[in-house]
Enzyme design. Sequence first.
Site, PDB file in Angstrom:
ATOM      1  CB  SER A   1      36.022 -42.806  74.246  1.00 57.61           C
ATOM      2  OG  SER A   1      36.656 -43.920  74.854  1.00 57.61           O
TER       3      SER A   1
ATOM      4  CD  GLU B   1      38.941 -33.963  87.312  1.00 57.06           C
ATOM      5  OE1 GLU B   1      38.875 -32.728  87.453  1.00 57.06           O
ATOM      6  OE2 GLU B   1      38.361 -34.566  86.403  1.00 57.06           O
TER       7      GLU B   1
ATOM      8  CE  LYS C   1      38.187 -38.082  79.975  1.00 60.48           C
ATOM      9  NZ  LYS C   1      37.030 -38.037  80.912  1.00 60.48           N
TER      10      LYS C   1
END
Lengths: 255, 406
Positions: B386, B120, B98
């Site tokens: 990830s 968000e 991220k």
Amino acid sequence: MNRIDQLFASKQERILNIYCTAGFPGPDDTLPVMTALQAHGADMIELGMPFSDPLADGPVIQDSSTRALQNGMSLKKLFGQLEGFRDRIHLPVILMGYLNPILQFGVEAFLEKCAAVGVDGLILPDLPMAEYEQEYKPLFEKYGLHLILLVTPETSDERVRQIDALSRGFVYAVSSSSTTGKDKDMSAQQAYFERLKGLQLKNPVLIGFGIRDKRTFDTACAYSNGAIIGTAFIRAMEHSKDIDATVQQFIQTIR
Amino acid sequence: MDIAVNTSGSRYHVDKNGYYGRFGGAYIPEMLYPNVEELRQNYMQILSDTGFQQQFAHLLSDYVGRPSPLYLAQRLSEKYQANIYLKREDLNHTGAHKINNTIGQILLAQRLGKKRIIAETGAGQHGVATATVCALMGMECVVYMGSVDIERQAPNVARMKMLGATVMPATSGSRTLKDATNEAIRDWINNPVDTHYIIGSVVGPHPYPDMVARFQSVISEEIMRQLLEKTGRAYPDYVMACVGGGSNAAGAFFHFLDHEKVQLIPVEAAGKGVNSGFSAATSQLGRPGVIHASKTLLMQTEDGQIVEPHSISAGLDYPGVGPLHAHLFETGRARFLHATDDEALAAAFELTRLEGIIPALESSHALARLGDLALQPDDVVVVCLSGRGDKDMATYIRHLEQFTKS
């Protein structure tokens, strides 16, 4: 002639358009609320089609949508409720809602149904102007339905003119950069209202968002043909025990 | 830096109108038009700027810790009889991919003169990555999070607060990720001039899906370079990645999209089973529609109301999928698989015991489908790992006995 155009042909000032959510507060209250709005002096009705994720609405209107969905509302049910409503209601009626339920219903089937029951126009905040123009405009025209487009304080003069050229019925001027129901001092918006007035648009203009009482309604009317009240009306209806009395009382405080 | 690579003429990248095939676009209310238009007009120019690229590259290397290793997982490879490489996004600062996107977007926000950042978050990973870069740049940060998720993800809420972010509960609708996204969009409508909205996945109105994919494309750029060094070939046979909104998959696929020999395998969360009523496998259950201002596949009722998905991993718990992935699904360019909650858990414990790596539950969905590829011994498979599993320890501890008995 479309009922919206008829209205503006006969009245250009202090038009009161009230928003209510279909299937709210109770599942079968759609028609009783509309009937009361007509009886007590509204000029136009904006009927919300409930959606699970209404991006452009504030929390009060979203909560009314959530409640309507819990009440079992759907487009099919709404069209059922609107069947024959023109026997009783002569005010212009605009459906307001979001694109996704309409895409699932089928855009043409939806427009055909709107025309058949006697709806006059649509407000679809998440249908962009360019998409409308390229894909859907001929269909709206085929069924005689007006698409009412929005302008905001951030909309450039050039874009306001494009929107005015494409919009039918009236232009919906969002009073401030906000979702519905935000309290912002309307005096701060006066420059924007002056700017819109100065543009001399071909369409009438109704101001919405933040109109909640006589004072804000009067301010809006000083710069435009009238105003749209949503959140304040939904708040009044939330706990209504007597729809007709609540509507009467609400409109008295505005007029 | 390849983040500004020219993709015109590609069948799979975004077209000049902001669409992937028939998916994508910007179905925004007029109130958002200036914000989104400002981004659309400027993003490619900013991404192409040498100074921007240098700053992005510098932060990715010295702050995030890139390049992340491409690790040949020996024992996993033995088990599945192929050459399985893990792209170690779990080793990034803040523990997941991220941060690649939030670094890129905060630099972009600065160039646009924005003073305030909103985001968000579902599980809190994107919220933490956003709060992190805001602390780094000294910018105000507001993160919207469903009130249900705030209760479920207390450690990440604490991290965001410690980083100086304001965590705003989304109390509307189902009070989860999709509602947090609605609230963030509303905030942006109410603050159109000074605020930048850092969307965490390849979702939302154009140009977000393309912009986020470009910031994440560093993943596939590194894979190509590292694979070439290690094996003499830049193109693997398979690239696997989990998909919720799909940002790590978009990054892992990006530079391979037009190389059709590379098989792309997105893996969605099947929850308790695709047809159980508790699933987030959008490609299987979704129909075309509009969610969060993008035309894509989404899970919805017959009446077009958006359905609340289910997955054991909060990061995959989204009722839509990025428009790029909807297009990859529709064209058949990618082969969509799915894994249940239990299969993902089993894969997490398997990787932990075989390689000493505790993966995030999200990434475990991709690992869970390794056995389905009919692999040949010479095949080269890259799995995008990830994120790391620290945030999922409470879930893992609950299932410890179930998966460690032998």
